[in-house]
Scaffold this motif. Structure first.
Motif, PDB file in Angstrom:
ATOM      1  N   ASN A   2     -12.938  11.631 -10.232  1.00  0.00           N
ATOM      2  CA  ASN A   2     -12.259  10.464  -9.675  1.00  0.00           C
ATOM      3  C   ASN A   2     -13.218   9.433  -9.084  1.00  0.00           C
ATOM      4  OD1 ASN A   2     -10.024  11.834 -10.328  1.00  0.00           O
ATOM      5  ND2 ASN A   2      -9.473  12.421  -8.248  1.00  0.00           N
TER       6      ASN A   2
ATOM      7  N   ILE B  69       0.874  -1.184   0.000  1.00  0.00           N
ATOM      8  CA  ILE B  69       0.000   0.000   0.000  1.00  0.00           C
ATOM      9  C   ILE B  69       0.908   1.231   0.000  1.00  0.00           C
ATOM     10  CG2 ILE B  69      -1.776   1.276   1.273  1.00  0.00           C
ATOM     11  CD1 ILE B  69      -2.674  -1.437   2.449  1.00  0.00           C
TER      12      ILE B  69
ATOM     13  N   PRO C 289      -3.707   3.354  -5.568  1.00  0.00           N
ATOM     14  CA  PRO C 289      -4.770   4.334  -5.296  1.00  0.00           C
ATOM     15  C   PRO C 289      -4.971   5.364  -6.407  1.00  0.00           C
ATOM     16  CG  PRO C 289      -2.921   4.603  -3.786  1.00  0.00           C
ATOM     17  CD  PRO C 289      -2.645   3.375  -4.561  1.00  0.00           C
TER      18      PRO C 289
ATOM     19  N   GLN D 119       2.738   7.687  -0.141  1.00  0.00           N
ATOM     20  CA  GLN D 119       2.356   8.852  -0.941  1.00  0.00           C
ATOM     21  C   GLN D 119       3.203   8.888  -2.203  1.00  0.00           C
ATOM     22  OE1 GLN D 119       4.016  11.706   2.117  1.00  0.00           O
ATOM     23  NE2 GLN D 119       4.120  12.970   0.278  1.00  0.00           N
TER      24      GLN D 119
ATOM     25  N   LYS E 251      -8.382   5.504 -10.116  1.00  0.00           N
ATOM     26  CA  LYS E 251      -9.573   6.278 -10.510  1.00  0.00           C
ATOM     27  C   LYS E 251      -9.220   7.680 -10.997  1.00  0.00           C
ATOM     28  CE  LYS E 251     -13.144   3.778  -8.013  1.00  0.00           C
ATOM     29  NZ  LYS E 251     -13.743   3.543  -6.687  1.00  0.00           N
ATOM     30  N   GLU E 252      -7.952   8.035 -10.944  1.00  0.00           N
ATOM     31  CA  GLU E 252      -7.547   9.383 -11.374  1.00  0.00           C
ATOM     32  C   GLU E 252      -7.211   9.438 -12.861  1.00  0.00           C
ATOM     33  OE1 GLU E 252      -4.308  10.627  -8.868  1.00  0.00           O
ATOM     34  OE2 GLU E 252      -5.402   9.964  -7.072  1.00  0.00           O
TER      35      GLU E 252
ATOM     36  N   GLU F  39       3.047   3.324 -11.773  1.00  0.00           N
ATOM     37  CA  GLU F  39       3.318   3.647 -10.369  1.00  0.00           C
ATOM     38  C   GLU F  39       4.767   4.083 -10.173  1.00  0.00           C
ATOM     39  OE1 GLU F  39       3.120   0.806  -6.803  1.00  0.00           O
ATOM     40  OE2 GLU F  39       1.658   2.364  -6.302  1.00  0.00           O
TER      41      GLU F  39
ATOM     42  N   GLU G 275      -7.290  -1.839  -6.257  1.00  0.00           N
ATOM     43  CA  GLU G 275      -7.381  -0.387  -6.037  1.00  0.00           C
ATOM     44  C   GLU G 275      -6.679   0.068  -4.758  1.00  0.00           C
ATOM     45  OE1 GLU G 275     -11.292   1.150  -5.446  1.00  0.00           O
ATOM     46  OE2 GLU G 275     -10.623   3.236  -5.701  1.00  0.00           O
ATOM     47  N   GLU G 276      -6.839  -0.735  -3.708  1.00  0.00           N
ATOM     48  CA  GLU G 276      -6.218  -0.389  -2.426  1.00  0.00           C
ATOM     49  C   GLU G 276      -4.693  -0.241  -2.574  1.00  0.00           C
ATOM     50  OE1 GLU G 276      -7.009  -3.454   0.443  1.00  0.00           O
ATOM     51  OE2 GLU G 276      -5.982  -2.347   2.043  1.00  0.00           O
ATOM     52  N   TYR G 277      -4.129  -1.009  -3.502  1.00  0.00           N
ATOM     53  CA  TYR G 277      -2.677  -1.026  -3.660  1.00  0.00           C
ATOM     54  C   TYR G 277      -2.203  -0.061  -4.746  1.00  0.00           C
ATOM     55  CZ  TYR G 277      -3.785  -5.158  -1.017  1.00  0.00           C
ATOM     56  OH  TYR G 277      -4.302  -6.000  -0.062  1.00  0.00           O
TER      57      TYR G 277
END
Ligand code: PMV
Length: 361
Positions: free
Chosen positions: A69, A8, A102, A11, A105-106, A141, A98-100
């Motif tokens: 989003n 996870i 984040p 930032q 949705k952007e 990512e 999604e949790e991993y």
């Protein structure tokens, strides 16, 4: 060993508006089989596989930052054309990861995917497909978090692929991959695949896998249903213990080059996988008469020539014929003369052990 929490992200340090990546990821063939799982795609037993080289999915991921989003947004193309049938699978994958990731949705994504093997050949594209998609998302990512090291990049890609389709986690790396905790593999994890950590004997260098397409039809039973039938299966516990033992034994064989031991474990694992299906409730048979014809002919050929050729099976009727590179000419001749007659439309695919996912420039 990494835990779920490590995947996870805390930032992101960078911002990216738009771009694209392209990755290929191969299929893999298990030697010690994964059959039965716990929640969240945690395997009931450890497995080991050869990563393949030629049977691949190639996926291009386009991404563009969007305003709203609130939900996932993506176009899906298979071989250049929209493929609505695949959307639910992708949607489910996005929800699971999604949790991993984040940022999902952007962005609006365009997922453009194709396989190097024929569609509906009975070769599951879920392993290669999920692995290729996971690699692309990890590339994005890494743009958002440029400090990411390679080890984390590949482990997380395998972790994400697993959430799409369990065995997909073994398609990220090569040439031999272990997935699932096992005492002989210190770094092994239920969450992602790791490269076989010992030196493999030269006997297995460029090991060949010729896939005989016996039945190209739709699967009678999805692997999800199959795994589920291991809950409450009368032989489940025994089977899971056997997989641990077989993994220890095949590890020795891969290191020492003991082909006889390799063959007996690999073939026994294939037949055990199918035995589990035949003894579950409901029960089912995924082998076809031609599957058995091929197996018998492989055994006869091995007896008569002493060439160390063997077979393995997936959850289907197709047969993977495995053999050393040194014996390639003779075995291919045998396949053409004696086995092709049992393949649907005489189709087979020549593959070999490979290196895992690759980024396409
Ligand atoms: O990855 P899944 O859930 O489709 O399961 C595949 C299981 C087998 O292919 C039958 C065995 C294996 O270990 O790959």
């Amino acid at each position: 060993m990494l835990s779920e929490k490590d995947f996870i992200p805390k930032q992101y340090t960078s911002f990216v508006q738009t771009g694209s990546f392209e990755w290929s990821a191969p299929s893999n063939i298990a030697l010690v089989k994964y059959w039965g799982k716990k929640e969240n795609q945690i395997p009931a037993n450890p497995s080991v596989s050869f990563t393949l080289n030629n049977c691949k999915t190639i996926t291009k991921l386009g991404f563009e930052k969007k305003e709203n989003n609130g939900s996932f947004s993506f176009n899906l193309l298979f071989e250049g054309k929209p493929k609505p049938d695949f959307r639910p699978k992708i949607e489910k994958f996005l929800q699971r990861v999604e949790e991993y990731l984040p940022f999902l949705k952007e962005y609006h994504f365009t997922i453009d995917t194709q396989n190097t093997f024929p569609h509906s050949s009975g070769i599951a594209s879920s392993a290669s497909g999920m692995a290729a998609l996971a690699m692309n998302f990890m590339s994005l990512e890494r743009l958002l978090n440029p400090d990411m090291d390679d080890a984390y990049f590949y482990n997380k890609a395998s972790f994400l692929a697993r959430l799409g389709s369990g065995s997909a986690c073994r398609s990220v790396k090569g040439n031999v991959v272990v997935w699932g905790e096992h005492k002989d593999f210190e770094e092994s994890s239920n969450l992602y695949g790791v490269t076989f950590p010992y030196v493999i004997h030269d006997n297995f260098k460029n090991y060949q896998d010729t896939i005989l397409l016996v039945d190209k039809g739709e699967k009678q039973v999805s692997s999800t249903v199959g795994h589920d039938l291991m809950h409450g299966h009368p032989f489940a516990q025994q089977r899971f213990e056997q997989a641990h033992d077989n993994l220890s034994k095949i590890k020795e064989a891969l290191v020492s080059g003991d082909l006889e031991s390799f063959i007996s474990i690999t073939e026994s694992e294939a037949l055990t996988l199918h035995s589990m299906m035949m003894t579950s409730m409901p029960y089912f048979i995924l082998m076809k008469p031609n599957t058995l014809e091929i197996i018998n002919r492989v055994w006869k050929f091995r007896r008569e020539t002493t060439i160390p050729v063997c077979f393995t099976l997936d959850a289907g009727a197709n047969v993977h014929v495995l053999y050393p590179e040194n014996d390639k000419v003779k075995v291919l001749e045998f396949i053409k003369n004696e086995l092709v007659a049992y393949c649907q439309n005489s189709q087979y695919i020549c593959d070999e052990i490979g290196n895992g996912a690759q980024q396409i420039a």
